[in-house]
Design a protein around this motif. Structure first.
Motif, PDB file in Angstrom:
ATOM      1  N   UNK A  48     -45.441  35.751 -85.664  1.00  0.00           N
ATOM      2  CA  UNK A  48     -45.273  37.129 -86.163  1.00  0.00           C
ATOM      3  C   UNK A  48     -44.302  37.903 -85.280  1.00  0.00           C
ATOM      4  N   UNK A  49     -44.437  37.742 -83.949  1.00  0.00           N
ATOM      5  CA  UNK A  49     -43.498  38.420 -83.060  1.00  0.00           C
ATOM      6  C   UNK A  49     -42.083  37.869 -83.227  1.00  0.00           C
ATOM      7  N   UNK A  50     -41.994  36.586 -83.493  1.00  0.00           N
ATOM      8  CA  UNK A  50     -40.673  35.980 -83.707  1.00  0.00           C
ATOM      9  C   UNK A  50     -39.990  36.564 -84.938  1.00  0.00           C
ATOM     10  N   UNK A  51     -40.740  36.701 -86.027  1.00  0.00           N
ATOM     11  CA  UNK A  51     -40.178  37.288 -87.237  1.00  0.00           C
ATOM     12  C   UNK A  51     -39.815  38.751 -87.022  1.00  0.00           C
ATOM     13  N   UNK A  52     -40.610  39.442 -86.226  1.00  0.00           N
ATOM     14  CA  UNK A  52     -40.297  40.843 -85.917  1.00  0.00           C
ATOM     15  C   UNK A  52     -39.005  40.943 -85.113  1.00  0.00           C
ATOM     16  N   UNK A  53     -38.862  40.018 -84.173  1.00  0.00           N
ATOM     17  CA  UNK A  53     -37.617  40.003 -83.380  1.00  0.00           C
ATOM     18  C   UNK A  53     -36.412  39.732 -84.274  1.00  0.00           C
ATOM     19  N   UNK A  54     -36.546  38.780 -85.213  1.00  0.00           N
ATOM     20  CA  UNK A  54     -35.433  38.487 -86.122  1.00  0.00           C
ATOM     21  C   UNK A  54     -35.086  39.695 -86.976  1.00  0.00           C
ATOM     22  N   UNK A  55     -36.132  40.405 -87.443  1.00  0.00           N
ATOM     23  CA  UNK A  55     -35.853  41.587 -88.270  1.00  0.00           C
ATOM     24  C   UNK A  55     -35.106  42.650 -87.470  1.00  0.00           C
ATOM     25  N   UNK A  82     -27.564  33.706 -86.852  1.00  0.00           N
ATOM     26  CA  UNK A  82     -28.386  32.985 -87.823  1.00  0.00           C
ATOM     27  C   UNK A  82     -28.293  31.475 -87.596  1.00  0.00           C
ATOM     28  N   UNK A  83     -27.103  30.995 -87.210  1.00  0.00           N
ATOM     29  CA  UNK A  83     -26.956  29.562 -86.935  1.00  0.00           C
ATOM     30  C   UNK A  83     -27.797  29.149 -85.734  1.00  0.00           C
ATOM     31  N   UNK A  84     -27.804  29.969 -84.683  1.00  0.00           N
ATOM     32  CA  UNK A  84     -28.584  29.636 -83.490  1.00  0.00           C
ATOM     33  C   UNK A  84     -30.080  29.559 -83.802  1.00  0.00           C
ATOM     34  N   UNK A  85     -30.492  30.295 -84.809  1.00  0.00           N
ATOM     35  CA  UNK A  85     -31.901  30.259 -85.201  1.00  0.00           C
ATOM     36  C   UNK A  85     -32.148  29.271 -86.346  1.00  0.00           C
ATOM     37  N   UNK A  86     -31.170  28.417 -86.622  1.00  0.00           N
ATOM     38  CA  UNK A  86     -31.292  27.370 -87.626  1.00  0.00           C
ATOM     39  C   UNK A  86     -31.480  27.913 -89.031  1.00  0.00           C
TER      40      UNK A  86
END
Length: 467
Positions: A48-55, A82-86
């Protein structure tokens, strides 16, 4: 008064015992900074924190794009994030959106293709590069990237097809060279030679022929082909292309590398006569058209060719060849002097003496260069017809000319005519020269013509006996 005297004192301006440089200050400040200030670290504990960071990061990139939509760097950074995050689909979506903003930006197409190539999506990279070269066929680095990728994946027929598509757009020299080298790396030398022939026929110029010959000599190792190309450059090209100093210089250097020293010497001599190397350009005769002015860069190349000829003769030539080169250089210096000042009679004396010595050493008296120098010299009559002093050196030119004809050429009749022409030129009513009369009379005596000698001396007494 005390305060005023204190203010008037000079402060100590001597350097401090310990000097601190600006570089030291910057280094210490960098070392003492905290690590999280230099490289912020985001600690993520769950999905959840990862998705928050991406947002948050996406919102940051979207705001930058909204603020400066035309700035391509923002789009590239966003796609790389976006590439670095696959997230490859999102990265492609960013590039597609960027292409809607500036579809003719070649750098953007290149970054898009590199994304697919880095992650080994070969077919997608092909599609991107194919779209790019169709839209921007004149941008060479897109074609280079395309053929490089095809060669790296080992699809040789596909790579050859891309090269052929590229050649239809008539690219520059380096593109043709890349195509030939590609075939050479695969061992297809006959196909590579055909490509270079197409290149030379497409761009019939000195540059293309020289590059073809260099490729044939050093890469294809085909000496006969290289010689054929160099010979064709002198025959098939237009005069403004073939009559360039670099063409003869490359050809002569090639023959020297192959040990064909006589062929190299013939090329150098032909270039020397064609370009008047080591000589001042001759002035056109009345009624003749003036030669076109040689550009400075071509004149520099001709000078380099002449210096190469001198170096070649010093290494490979005999005594006669070296002397011929030295004489050519000296002749150029004298031509420069007499062109600058036609009444510099000392220069004419030295010029004629040099030609006489060359004629004696070489034993070649058929070219009549000495006569030519003397005839040109005596044609420069002193400008003043009143001052005898200006004529003294000039008269000696006639005397030396006559002595040369008598002593070296053994032509007494011509020597006598020279004395007669000189006597007709001197204004005897104002001044005369006894030496010329006496020398002319002595010549008649040596010819055993005493009557002519008596008549000449009598005429001298009548014209200038009272001077």
């Amino acid at each position: 008064m005390a305060s005023r005297s204190h203010q008037a004192q000079v402060k100590n301006r001597a350097p401090a015992p310990i000097q601190i440089s600006a570089e030291q200050l910057i280094r210490e400040s960098s070392e003492r900074q905290q690590a999280h200030i230099l490289d912020p670290i985001v600690k993520i504990h769950d999905a959840e924190e990862y998705q928050s960071h991406l947002r948050d990061r996406r919102k940051h990139f979207e705001d930058n794009i909204r603020y400066r939509r035309e700035h391509i760097g923002n789009w590239v950074k966003y796609a790389r994030f976006e590439e670095d995050n696959r997230e490859f689909e999102r990265s492609r979506s960013v590039f597609e959106r960027a292409l809607e903003v500036d579809v003719r930006n070649p750098e953007l197409w290149l970054r898009y293709a590199e994304l697919e190539m880095r992650n080994e999506f070969i077919n997608r990279a092909r599609n991107v590069l194919d779209r790019a070269v169709q839209l921007l066929p004149r941008v060479d680095f897109l074609w280079y990237k395309y053929v490089y990728m095809e060669e790296m994946v080992g699809d040789i027929p596909k790579c050859r097809t891309v090269f052929e598509r590229w050649m239809e757009w008539m690219p520059d020299d380096n593109a043709w060279m890349s195509y030939a080298r590609f075939e050479g790396r695969g061992g297809h030398w006959e196909q590579a030679k055909e490509i270079m022939k197409r290149y030379a026929n497409t761009y019939p110029s000195a540059r293309s022929f020289m590059r073809f010959a260099k490729w044939a000599e050093f890469e294809a190792k085909d000496i006969d082909l290289a010689r054929t190309v160099l010979e064709s450059s002198l025959v098939e090209l237009e005069p403004e292309e073939s009559r360039q100093a670099r063409v003869f210089g490359r050809f002569a250097a090639f023959e020297e590398r192959q040990g064909e020293y006589e062929r190299a010497r013939v090329i150098y001599k032909h270039a020397t006569k064609l370009f008047n190397l080591g000589q001042e350009p001759k002035k056109p005769a009345p009624g003749e058209e003036e030669e076109e002015e040689v550009p400075q860069w071509e004149q520099d190349k001709r000078n380099e060719l002449y210096q190469a000829y001198i170096a070649f003769e010093k290494k490979r030539g005999d005594k006669a060849g070296i002397e011929d080169i030295v004489i050519t250089g000296q002749r150029a210096e004298y031509e420069k002097r007499v062109t600058a000042d036609p009444t510099d009679y000392d220069a004419w004396f030295e010029y004629a003496k040099m030609e006489q010595e060359n004629e004696i050493s070489s034993g070649n008296s058929n070219e009549n260069k000495v006569r030519e120098v003397y005839e040109r010299a005596i044609g420069n009559v002193p400008p003043s017809m009143e001052d005898k002093q200006h004529w003294r050196r000039y008269i000696y030119l006639w005397i030396y000319y006559a002595l040369y004809e008598e002593m070296q050429r053994h032509d007494l009749d011509r020597a006598s005519k020279i004395y007669d022409a000189c006597l007709d030129l001197i204004p005897h009513a104002k001044f005369s020269f006894s030496k010329i009369w006496i020398n002319a009379a002595k010549l008649h005596i040596r010819r055993k013509d005493l009557i002519a000698a008596r008549k000449l001396l009598g005429k001298a007494i009548g014209l200038c006996g009272m001077q």
